[in-house]
Design an enzyme around this catalytic site. Structure first.
Site, PDB file in Angstrom:
ATOM      1  N   CYS A  62       0.859  -1.182   0.000  1.00 32.83           N
ATOM      2  CA  CYS A  62       0.000   0.000   0.000  1.00 32.83           C
ATOM      3  C   CYS A  62       0.888   1.222   0.000  1.00 32.83           C
ATOM      4  O   CYS A  62       2.105   1.111   0.197  1.00 32.83           O
ATOM      5  CB  CYS A  62      -0.934  -0.002   1.206  1.00 32.83           C
ATOM      6  SG  CYS A  62      -2.288   1.189   1.017  1.00 32.83           S
ATOM      7  N   CYS A 110      -3.828   6.395   0.210  1.00 33.41           N
ATOM      8  CA  CYS A 110      -3.247   5.140  -0.273  1.00 33.41           C
ATOM      9  C   CYS A 110      -2.749   5.205  -1.717  1.00 33.41           C
ATOM     10  O   CYS A 110      -2.409   4.179  -2.312  1.00 33.41           O
ATOM     11  CB  CYS A 110      -4.251   3.998  -0.104  1.00 33.41           C
ATOM     12  SG  CYS A 110      -4.652   3.722   1.636  1.00 33.41           S
ATOM     13  N   LYS A 170     -11.986  -4.998   2.136  1.00 41.07           N
ATOM     14  CA  LYS A 170     -11.399  -4.200   3.207  1.00 41.07           C
ATOM     15  C   LYS A 170     -12.331  -3.023   3.458  1.00 41.07           C
ATOM     16  O   LYS A 170     -12.570  -2.203   2.568  1.00 41.07           O
ATOM     17  CB  LYS A 170     -10.015  -3.712   2.800  1.00 41.07           C
ATOM     18  CG  LYS A 170      -9.379  -2.822   3.844  1.00 41.07           C
ATOM     19  CD  LYS A 170      -7.965  -2.454   3.468  1.00 41.07           C
ATOM     20  CE  LYS A 170      -7.373  -1.513   4.503  1.00 41.07           C
ATOM     21  NZ  LYS A 170      -5.993  -1.164   4.184  1.00 41.07           N
ATOM     22  N   ARG A 208      -2.782   3.192  12.421  1.00 47.29           N
ATOM     23  CA  ARG A 208      -2.415   4.458  11.768  1.00 47.29           C
ATOM     24  C   ARG A 208      -1.487   5.270  12.661  1.00 47.29           C
ATOM     25  O   ARG A 208      -0.627   5.990  12.174  1.00 47.29           O
ATOM     26  CB  ARG A 208      -3.669   5.225  11.379  1.00 47.29           C
ATOM     27  CG  ARG A 208      -4.384   4.518  10.248  1.00 47.29           C
ATOM     28  CD  ARG A 208      -5.624   5.251   9.791  1.00 47.29           C
ATOM     29  NE  ARG A 208      -6.380   4.418   8.864  1.00 47.29           N
ATOM     30  CZ  ARG A 208      -7.577   4.730   8.408  1.00 47.29           C
ATOM     31  NH1 ARG A 208      -8.158   5.850   8.789  1.00 47.29           N
ATOM     32  NH2 ARG A 208      -8.205   3.914   7.571  1.00 47.29           N
ATOM     33  N   ARG A 212     -10.944   7.369   3.985  1.00 42.46           N
ATOM     34  CA  ARG A 212     -10.672   6.410   2.908  1.00 42.46           C
ATOM     35  C   ARG A 212     -11.957   5.830   2.295  1.00 42.46           C
ATOM     36  O   ARG A 212     -11.941   4.777   1.684  1.00 42.46           O
ATOM     37  CB  ARG A 212      -9.821   5.254   3.456  1.00 42.46           C
ATOM     38  CG  ARG A 212      -8.526   5.656   4.118  1.00 42.46           C
ATOM     39  CD  ARG A 212      -7.491   4.562   3.996  1.00 42.46           C
ATOM     40  NE  ARG A 212      -6.397   4.622   4.960  1.00 42.46           N
ATOM     41  CZ  ARG A 212      -5.443   5.546   4.972  1.00 42.46           C
ATOM     42  NH1 ARG A 212      -5.438   6.512   4.079  1.00 42.46           N
ATOM     43  NH2 ARG A 212      -4.491   5.500   5.893  1.00 42.46           N
ATOM     44  N   GLU A 226     -16.388  -8.096  -4.729  1.00 48.29           N
ATOM     45  CA  GLU A 226     -14.953  -7.767  -4.674  1.00 48.29           C
ATOM     46  C   GLU A 226     -14.108  -9.049  -4.676  1.00 48.29           C
ATOM     47  O   GLU A 226     -13.071  -9.120  -5.325  1.00 48.29           O
ATOM     48  CB  GLU A 226     -14.645  -6.943  -3.413  1.00 48.29           C
ATOM     49  CG  GLU A 226     -15.090  -5.493  -3.483  1.00 48.29           C
ATOM     50  CD  GLU A 226     -14.108  -4.620  -4.265  1.00 48.29           C
ATOM     51  OE1 GLU A 226     -13.157  -5.152  -4.870  1.00 48.29           O
ATOM     52  OE2 GLU A 226     -14.299  -3.390  -4.277  1.00 48.29           O
ATOM     53  N   LYS A 273     -11.319  -8.023   6.020  1.00 45.75           N
ATOM     54  CA  LYS A 273     -10.705  -7.185   7.039  1.00 45.75           C
ATOM     55  C   LYS A 273     -11.615  -6.016   7.367  1.00 45.75           C
ATOM     56  O   LYS A 273     -12.120  -5.397   6.429  1.00 45.75           O
ATOM     57  CB  LYS A 273      -9.358  -6.686   6.506  1.00 45.75           C
ATOM     58  CG  LYS A 273      -8.654  -5.697   7.380  1.00 45.75           C
ATOM     59  CD  LYS A 273      -7.483  -5.115   6.641  1.00 45.75           C
ATOM     60  CE  LYS A 273      -6.843  -4.068   7.522  1.00 45.75           C
ATOM     61  NZ  LYS A 273      -5.795  -3.357   6.841  1.00 45.75           N
ATOM     62  N   SER A 278      -5.670  -3.863  14.320  1.00 43.55           N
ATOM     63  CA  SER A 278      -5.064  -3.191  15.477  1.00 43.55           C
ATOM     64  C   SER A 278      -6.075  -2.767  16.536  1.00 43.55           C
ATOM     65  O   SER A 278      -5.815  -2.907  17.735  1.00 43.55           O
ATOM     66  CB  SER A 278      -4.269  -1.978  14.999  1.00 43.55           C
ATOM     67  OG  SER A 278      -5.100  -1.078  14.279  1.00 43.55           O
ATOM     68  N   TYR A 334      -2.017  -9.844  15.680  1.00 41.16           N
ATOM     69  CA  TYR A 334      -0.906  -9.416  16.533  1.00 41.16           C
ATOM     70  C   TYR A 334      -0.748 -10.356  17.726  1.00 41.16           C
ATOM     71  O   TYR A 334       0.224 -10.270  18.456  1.00 41.16           O
ATOM     72  CB  TYR A 334      -1.138  -7.967  16.990  1.00 41.16           C
ATOM     73  CG  TYR A 334      -1.294  -7.018  15.815  1.00 41.16           C
ATOM     74  CD1 TYR A 334      -0.182  -6.539  15.135  1.00 41.16           C
ATOM     75  CD2 TYR A 334      -2.560  -6.658  15.340  1.00 41.16           C
ATOM     76  CE1 TYR A 334      -0.324  -5.707  14.029  1.00 41.16           C
ATOM     77  CE2 TYR A 334      -2.714  -5.830  14.243  1.00 41.16           C
ATOM     78  CZ  TYR A 334      -1.597  -5.358  13.589  1.00 41.16           C
ATOM     79  OH  TYR A 334      -1.738  -4.552  12.488  1.00 41.16           O
TER      80      TYR A 334
HETATM   81  C1  PBG Z   1      -2.654  -0.049   4.715  1.00 44.39           C
HETATM   82  C2  PBG Z   1      -3.175  -0.890   5.815  1.00 44.39           C
HETATM   83  C3  PBG Z   1      -3.905  -0.516   6.954  1.00 44.39           C
HETATM   84  C4  PBG Z   1      -4.037  -1.672   7.715  1.00 44.39           C
HETATM   85  C5  PBG Z   1      -3.434  -2.696   7.011  1.00 44.39           C
HETATM   86  N1  PBG Z   1      -2.936  -2.189   5.830  1.00 44.39           N
HETATM   87  C6  PBG Z   1      -4.387   0.800   7.406  1.00 44.39           C
HETATM   88  C7  PBG Z   1      -5.472   1.499   6.700  1.00 44.39           C
HETATM   89  O1  PBG Z   1      -6.044   1.024   5.717  1.00 44.39           O
HETATM   90  O2  PBG Z   1      -5.734   2.635   7.121  1.00 44.39           O
HETATM   91  C8  PBG Z   1      -4.684  -1.784   9.061  1.00 44.39           C
HETATM   92  C9  PBG Z   1      -4.163  -2.885   9.918  1.00 44.39           C
HETATM   93  C10 PBG Z   1      -4.579  -2.805  11.348  1.00 44.39           C
HETATM   94  O3  PBG Z   1      -5.359  -1.930  11.763  1.00 44.39           O
HETATM   95  O4  PBG Z   1      -4.100  -3.667  12.103  1.00 44.39           O
HETATM   96  N2  PBG Z   1      -3.595   0.551   3.912  1.00 44.39           N
END
Ligand code: PBG
Length: 331
Positions: free
Chosen positions: A127, A137, A203, A213, A225, A241, A256, A282, A321
């Site tokens: 990305c 992105c 996503k 972030r 986004r 998708e 995700k 996260s 994680y």
């Molecule tokens: C990159 C990306 C993101 C995450 C994975 N790849 C952040 C986003 O889209 O803002 C998030 C991963 C996480 O929150 O653990 N675009």
């Protein structure tokens, strides 16, 4: 007479019989979490000897390539076979040029991990948001929206440098249209036919990415986004998708975030034969950690229950994680 019959029938059926001992429960258990399907994300920064804790994600740190290689060895010793790399570069600009630098953070960490541990599977998140000074992105048009096709070209260019560095799996997480096909063609044209693509197919534009972030310094400087990531209200669109990415050559598809989207995981599982990944993101990690630190929940039991729920919903691969911690306790 009829009433009595009913009671006899009820008493003949006792589901509790199969819950009466540990051995019995083990014997009839329907779902297992496959350790081989766990992927540990790693945040990579420049330099050497760096291990910089991320405050919003207790237990997770940004690491330089050399430290990541040591970490990979530790992961392997507890049974984790795959890592997912995120690069956090020193230098950001409008066109994410530090992302396609052959000596960029992800490329350098890939070579270091592969040198230390050739059998470790290296998955690279692909990305631009960590590499752009505006935090979006891809490349912006005059209105400040991400330009799809120019961004896909950028992704292709970066993907080739990742493959060259030894990445096993490219994982595009940008949600541009057509990027899987473009990356597949470019990889094949350059002889990287064995490099797989794990597509972040569905996503969602989610608040659960907040801690990431902060960790990756990738919060958009303006806006959000939602013009490229999916609306959380849409499930059928996720299937669309997923099918598009499969048509374009994806080897693995991903949903995700995980927790609030297990219905989507189940729907996709029921329609698709490809390996299915789920990303336990996260914010989901941070919620568990925060509640556990307050003594409000039992972290280990919660983590076991969550990972089981991802597998039960139909995920083959779990990006989390908690991977190392889980493997340490169950390896
Ligand atoms: C990159 C990306 C993101 C995450 C994975 N790849 C952040 C986003 O889209 O803002 C998030 C991963 C996480 O929150 O653990 N675009």
């Amino acid at each position: 007479m009829q009433l009595q019959d009913k009671r006899v029938l009820t008493l003949m059926t006792r589901p509790r019989r199969l819950r009466s001992s540990g051995a019995m429960r083990d014997m009839v258990r329907e779902t297992q979490v496959n350790l081989g399907g766990l992927i540990q994300p790693l945040f990579i920064v420049a330099g050497t000897g760096v291990r910089d804790p991320i405050s919003s994600m207790p237990g997770v740190a940004r690491m330089s390539a050399d430290v990541a290689a040591l970490e990979a060895k530790e992961l392997a010793s507890v049974g984790i076979r795959a890592v997912l790399l995120f690069g956090i570069p020193d230098f950001k600009d409008a066109t994410a040029s530090s992302n396609y630098d052959p000596h960029g953070v992800v490329q350098t960490a890939t070579r270091a991990i592969k040198a230390a541990l050739p059998q470790m599977l290296v998955v690279a998140d692909l990305c631009n948001c960590e590499y752009t000074d505006h935090g979006h992105c891809g490349i912006l048009d005059a209105r400040g929206d991400v330009e799809n096709d120019a961004t896909v070209e950028l992704l292709v260019r970066t993907a080739l440098t990742y493959a060259q560095a030894g990445v096993d799996v490219i994982a595009p997480s940008d949600m541009m249209d057509g990027r899987v096909g473009a990356i597949r063609r470019a990889l094949d044209d350059d002889g990287y036919t064995n490099v797989a693509i794990m597509a972040y197919s569905a996503k969602y534009a989610s608040a659960f990415y907040g801690p990431f972030r902060e960790a990756a310094d990738s919060t958009p400087a303006f806006g959000d986004r939602r013009s490229y990531q999916m609306d959380p209200a849409n499930a059928r669109e996720a299937l669309r998708e997923v099918f598009l990415d499969i048509d374009e050559g994806a080897d693995i598809v991903m949903i995700k975030p995980a927790l609030a989207y297990l219905d989507v995981v189940r729907t996709v599982r029921d329609h698709v034969e490809l390996p299915l990944a789920v990303y336990n993101v996260s914010g989901e990690y941070a919620m568990v950690k925060a509640a556990a630190q307050n003594g409000w929940i039992d972290e280990e039991r919660i983590v076991d229950e969550l990972l089981l729920s991802f597998a039960r919903a139909g995920a083959d691969i779990i990006i989390t994680y908690f991977a190392k911690d889980y493997a340490q306790r169950h390896g």
